[in-house]
Design an enzyme around this catalytic site. Structure first.
Site, PDB file in Angstrom:
ATOM      1  N   GLN A   1       0.853  -1.191   0.000  1.00  0.00           N
ATOM      2  CA  GLN A   1       0.000   0.000   0.000  1.00  0.00           C
ATOM      3  C   GLN A   1       0.890   1.243   0.000  1.00  0.00           C
ATOM      4  OE1 GLN A   1      -2.018   0.369   3.713  1.00  0.00           O
ATOM      5  NE2 GLN A   1      -3.465   1.917   3.014  1.00  0.00           N
ATOM      6  N   GLY A   2       0.945   1.936  -1.123  1.00  0.00           N
ATOM      7  CA  GLY A   2       1.805   3.117  -1.255  1.00  0.00           C
ATOM      8  C   GLY A   2       1.002   4.391  -1.064  1.00  0.00           C
TER       9      GLY A   2
ATOM     10  N   SER B   1       4.800  -1.176   3.952  1.00  0.00           N
ATOM     11  CA  SER B   1       4.939  -2.546   4.457  1.00  0.00           C
ATOM     12  C   SER B   1       4.925  -3.532   3.295  1.00  0.00           C
ATOM     13  CB  SER B   1       3.782  -2.890   5.402  1.00  0.00           C
ATOM     14  OG  SER B   1       3.677  -1.940   6.422  1.00  0.00           O
TER      15      SER B   1
ATOM     16  N   SER C   1       1.457   6.593   2.298  1.00  0.00           N
ATOM     17  CA  SER C   1       2.208   7.583   3.094  1.00  0.00           C
ATOM     18  C   SER C   1       3.445   8.091   2.362  1.00  0.00           C
ATOM     19  CB  SER C   1       2.651   6.957   4.413  1.00  0.00           C
ATOM     20  OG  SER C   1       1.549   6.456   5.110  1.00  0.00           O
TER      21      SER C   1
ATOM     22  N   GLU D   1      -4.838   9.726  17.461  1.00  0.00           N
ATOM     23  CA  GLU D   1      -5.415  11.082  17.475  1.00  0.00           C
ATOM     24  C   GLU D   1      -6.363  11.259  16.294  1.00  0.00           C
ATOM     25  OE1 GLU D   1      -2.178  10.409  17.719  1.00  0.00           O
ATOM     26  OE2 GLU D   1      -1.805  10.910  19.814  1.00  0.00           O
TER      27      GLU D   1
ATOM     28  N   GLU E   1      -9.197  -1.380   5.686  1.00  0.00           N
ATOM     29  CA  GLU E   1      -8.026  -1.651   6.517  1.00  0.00           C
ATOM     30  C   GLU E   1      -8.425  -1.696   7.987  1.00  0.00           C
ATOM     31  OE1 GLU E   1      -4.930   1.309   6.118  1.00  0.00           O
ATOM     32  OE2 GLU E   1      -3.466   0.022   7.094  1.00  0.00           O
TER      33      GLU E   1
HETATM   34  C1  LIG Z   1       4.147  -0.471  11.427  1.00  0.00           C
HETATM   35  C2  LIG Z   1       3.681   0.534  10.411  1.00  0.00           C
HETATM   36  C3  LIG Z   1       3.329   0.101   9.141  1.00  0.00           C
HETATM   37  C4  LIG Z   1       2.901   1.027   8.185  1.00  0.00           C
HETATM   38  N1  LIG Z   1       2.594   0.554   6.921  1.00  0.00           N
HETATM   39  C5  LIG Z   1       2.213   1.445   5.971  1.00  0.00           C
HETATM   40  C6  LIG Z   1       1.956   0.998   4.635  1.00  0.00           C
HETATM   41  O1  LIG Z   1       2.070  -0.194   4.324  1.00  0.00           O
HETATM   42  N2  LIG Z   1       1.606   1.900   3.709  1.00  0.00           N
HETATM   43  C7  LIG Z   1       1.491   3.237   3.998  1.00  0.00           C
HETATM   44  O2  LIG Z   1       1.139   3.998   3.101  1.00  0.00           O
HETATM   45  N3  LIG Z   1       1.737   3.693   5.246  1.00  0.00           N
HETATM   46  C8  LIG Z   1       2.100   2.839   6.231  1.00  0.00           C
HETATM   47  N4  LIG Z   1       2.375   3.279   7.508  1.00  0.00           N
HETATM   48  C9  LIG Z   1       2.336   4.723   7.758  1.00  0.00           C
HETATM   49  C10 LIG Z   1       1.180   5.197   8.593  1.00  0.00           C
HETATM   50  O3  LIG Z   1      -0.036   5.107   7.883  1.00  0.00           O
HETATM   51  C11 LIG Z   1       1.499   6.641   8.993  1.00  0.00           C
HETATM   52  O4  LIG Z   1       2.642   6.600   9.821  1.00  0.00           O
HETATM   53  C12 LIG Z   1       0.357   7.292   9.695  1.00  0.00           C
HETATM   54  O5  LIG Z   1      -0.693   7.534   8.827  1.00  0.00           O
HETATM   55  C13 LIG Z   1       0.796   8.618  10.362  1.00  0.00           C
HETATM   56  O6  LIG Z   1       1.410   9.464   9.450  1.00  0.00           O
HETATM   57  P1  LIG Z   1       2.829  10.144   9.782  1.00  0.00           P
HETATM   58  O7  LIG Z   1       3.752   9.078  10.241  1.00  0.00           O
HETATM   59  O8  LIG Z   1       3.205  10.961   8.603  1.00  0.00           O
HETATM   60  O9  LIG Z   1       2.548  11.092  11.027  1.00  0.00           O
HETATM   61  P2  LIG Z   1       1.886  12.541  10.999  1.00  0.00           P
HETATM   62  O10 LIG Z   1       0.663  12.499  10.169  1.00  0.00           O
HETATM   63  O11 LIG Z   1       2.926  13.528  10.635  1.00  0.00           O
HETATM   64  O12 LIG Z   1       1.455  12.714  12.504  1.00  0.00           O
HETATM   65  C14 LIG Z   1       2.380  13.166  13.520  1.00  0.00           C
HETATM   66  C15 LIG Z   1       1.608  13.347  14.824  1.00  0.00           C
HETATM   67  O13 LIG Z   1       0.594  14.359  14.659  1.00  0.00           O
HETATM   68  C16 LIG Z   1      -0.689  13.877  14.998  1.00  0.00           C
HETATM   69  N5  LIG Z   1      -1.704  14.449  14.106  1.00  0.00           N
HETATM   70  C17 LIG Z   1      -1.635  14.566  12.755  1.00  0.00           C
HETATM   71  N6  LIG Z   1      -2.771  15.123  12.283  1.00  0.00           N
HETATM   72  C18 LIG Z   1      -3.584  15.353  13.350  1.00  0.00           C
HETATM   73  C19 LIG Z   1      -4.910  15.900  13.512  1.00  0.00           C
HETATM   74  N7  LIG Z   1      -5.617  16.324  12.463  1.00  0.00           N
HETATM   75  N8  LIG Z   1      -5.420  15.966  14.756  1.00  0.00           N
HETATM   76  C20 LIG Z   1      -4.713  15.530  15.836  1.00  0.00           C
HETATM   77  N9  LIG Z   1      -3.458  15.012  15.755  1.00  0.00           N
HETATM   78  C21 LIG Z   1      -2.902  14.918  14.524  1.00  0.00           C
HETATM   79  C22 LIG Z   1      -0.599  12.360  14.780  1.00  0.00           C
HETATM   80  O14 LIG Z   1      -1.553  11.671  15.548  1.00  0.00           O
HETATM   81  C23 LIG Z   1       0.835  12.071  15.220  1.00  0.00           C
HETATM   82  O15 LIG Z   1       0.892  11.929  16.618  1.00  0.00           O
HETATM   83  C24 LIG Z   1       2.811   2.397   8.497  1.00  0.00           C
HETATM   84  C25 LIG Z   1       3.153   2.833   9.779  1.00  0.00           C
HETATM   85  C26 LIG Z   1       3.603   1.924  10.731  1.00  0.00           C
HETATM   86  C27 LIG Z   1       3.957   2.435  12.103  1.00  0.00           C
END
Ligand SMILES: Cc1cc2nc3c(=O)[nH]c(=O)nc-3n(C[C@H](O)[C@H](O)[C@H](O)COP(=O)(O)OP(=O)(O)OC[C@H]3O[C@@H](n4cnc5c(N)ncnc54)[C@H](O)[C@@H]3O)c2cc1C
Length: 378
Positions: free
Chosen positions: A123-124, A158, A126, A361, A241
């Protein structure tokens, strides 16, 4: 909803239990690649028995199972200690998205190899600057004749290291509001323009990756749901999902809790009233999670696809799983913190639970706005 199974559901459960008893998954071999191959082999056996994607229609290799039967499937899989199918993102996310939005040609081409695990999916979504705010993504896709040329970076992808296909969301229009300029593609990962680099996690494993695209090519026939419609299609993927895994996760939580109870008894820790109380609290959470997961089925029955209620179970599960693994460390002491040990792995892996598949969140925002109908935060 009525939580007692009818005769057909009980027959389904018994047939599945018998199959799982006859075809045990066994123990995973050491090493990430070997362990993935083990899960792939197990999915192939499930597929041969008609069990790999029970909720899919029969014409695509499924069993046409009802929602309740599908819930039973994931519960029984967890109960048998069997792993999730290797192609979990294909079975739970890509397949249902293609069924909902894909053309007949796309359904014919992509669905069956998902069930048989012949083609693994990732899943591409992020990107470094687009996670929770997915619509901010910058990966650029430009049309050139009957194909699209795509450049940019994805992250946390992933299973990309094993994948033949990727559900890819990219920006195809920079002049419209951000949600409207996205398109959903099926990207062939096997091309030189696609580079996959593993990211090492706190557990020592590397489940996910950075994925770099430098003028990767995607035929126009691999657009899902039409150019510019990527946001809506991506929402279908995200809803599936959060809802799909609930039954598997809640039973795994219950099993871990039972295991910890036995370990705590061996450590003569159960006489401690504080420990007993924390067991009671986690027991209650596991039970509420199970009932909430079943309640989520009602929403699917009503709307035809998972609703925002799936966000609630995902949030509850991640919180409970983190509490449980921390509790294990508290009860078992240094034994639970040994590098490479079962409980230390669970403790470290659980940190990601409240991030993957939507952060807690963000899920709370969804529950507040779309389940409880509270005013929008922004
Ligand atoms: C084990 C694992 C597997 C993953 N696998 C995949 C995958 O296969 N494909 C893929 O595309 N992604 C994948 N991800 C990514 C995952 O979907 C993202 O990490 C997640 O959506 C959060 O985005 P970010 O890391 O950019 O954090 P950010 O969005 O930058 O968030 C940073 C912080 O800000 C808070 N925040 C952000 N917006 C808000 C809001 N509106 N209100 C309140 N708080 C907020 C968040 O809760 C967090 O604490 C994976 C992540 C993990 C940990």
């Amino acid at each position: 909803m009525d939580l007692t199974f009818d005769a057909k559901e009980l027959a389904f459960r018994d047939e599945l239990r018998a199959w799982l008893a006859e075809h045990p998954a066994g123990e995973p071999p050491p090493g990430e690649d070997a362990s993935f191959q083990w899960r792939r082999d197990f999915q192939r056996r499930l597929a041969a028995g008609g069990w790999a994607a029970v909720h899919w229609p029969r014409e695509y290799g499924g069993r046409g199972a009802t929602l309740t039967q599908s819930a039973i499937f994931f519960e029984e899989l967890g109960r048998a200690g069997a792993p999730l199918p290797a192609n979990v993102l294909g079975v739970l996310l890509a397949g249902p998205t293609i069924m909902a939005w894909g053309t007949e040609e796309q359904k014919d081409r992509y669905l069956t190899p998902i069930v048989t695990a012949d083609e693994i999916w990732c899943q591409g979504f992020s990107e470094p600057d687009a996670g929770s705010d997915l619509a901010a993504l910058k990966m650029r896709a430009v049309r050139s004749g009957d194909e699209w040329i795509v450049t940019g970076q994805k992250v946390w992808t992933s299973l990309a290291q094993y994948s033949k296909w990727c559900m890819l969301v990219a920006r195809t229009d920079f002049d419209v509001p951000k949600h409207k300029g996205l398109t959903y593609f099926l990207l062939d990962m096997e091309q030189d323009a696609v580079q996959v680099r593993p990211l090492r996690q706190i557990t020592g494993g590397a489940e996910f990756n950075e994925v770099f695209l430098d003028q990767a090519r995607i035929p126009d026939a691999n657009v899902v749901g039409g150019a510019g419609n990527g946001w809506k299609v991506a929402l279908t993927t995200l809803m599936n999902e959060r809802a799909g895994l609930a039954f598997f996760l809640q039973i795994r939580l219950r099993q871990m809790l039972d295991e910890l109870l036995i370990a705590a008894a061996e450590h003569r820790a159960l006489d401690d009233p504080i420990i007993a109380e924390r067991f009671g609290e986690l027991h209650m959470k596991a039970e509420v999670l199970r009932l909430t997961a079943y309640r989520g089925l009602t929403a699917v029955q009503k709307y035809g696809q998972p609703g925002p209620e799936g966000s609630l179970t995902k949030w509850m599960w991640s919180e409970a799983n983190q509490q449980l693994t921390q509790f294990a460390a508290d009860v078992l002491g240094p034994e639970a913190l040994q590098a490479g040990g079962r409980w230390s792995y669970e403790l470290l892996r659980a940190r990601g639970n409240s991030i993957e598949g939507g952060t807690t969140e963000v899920l709370k925002n969804i529950v507040a706005e779309r389940v409880l109908g509270l005013p929008k935060s922004r």
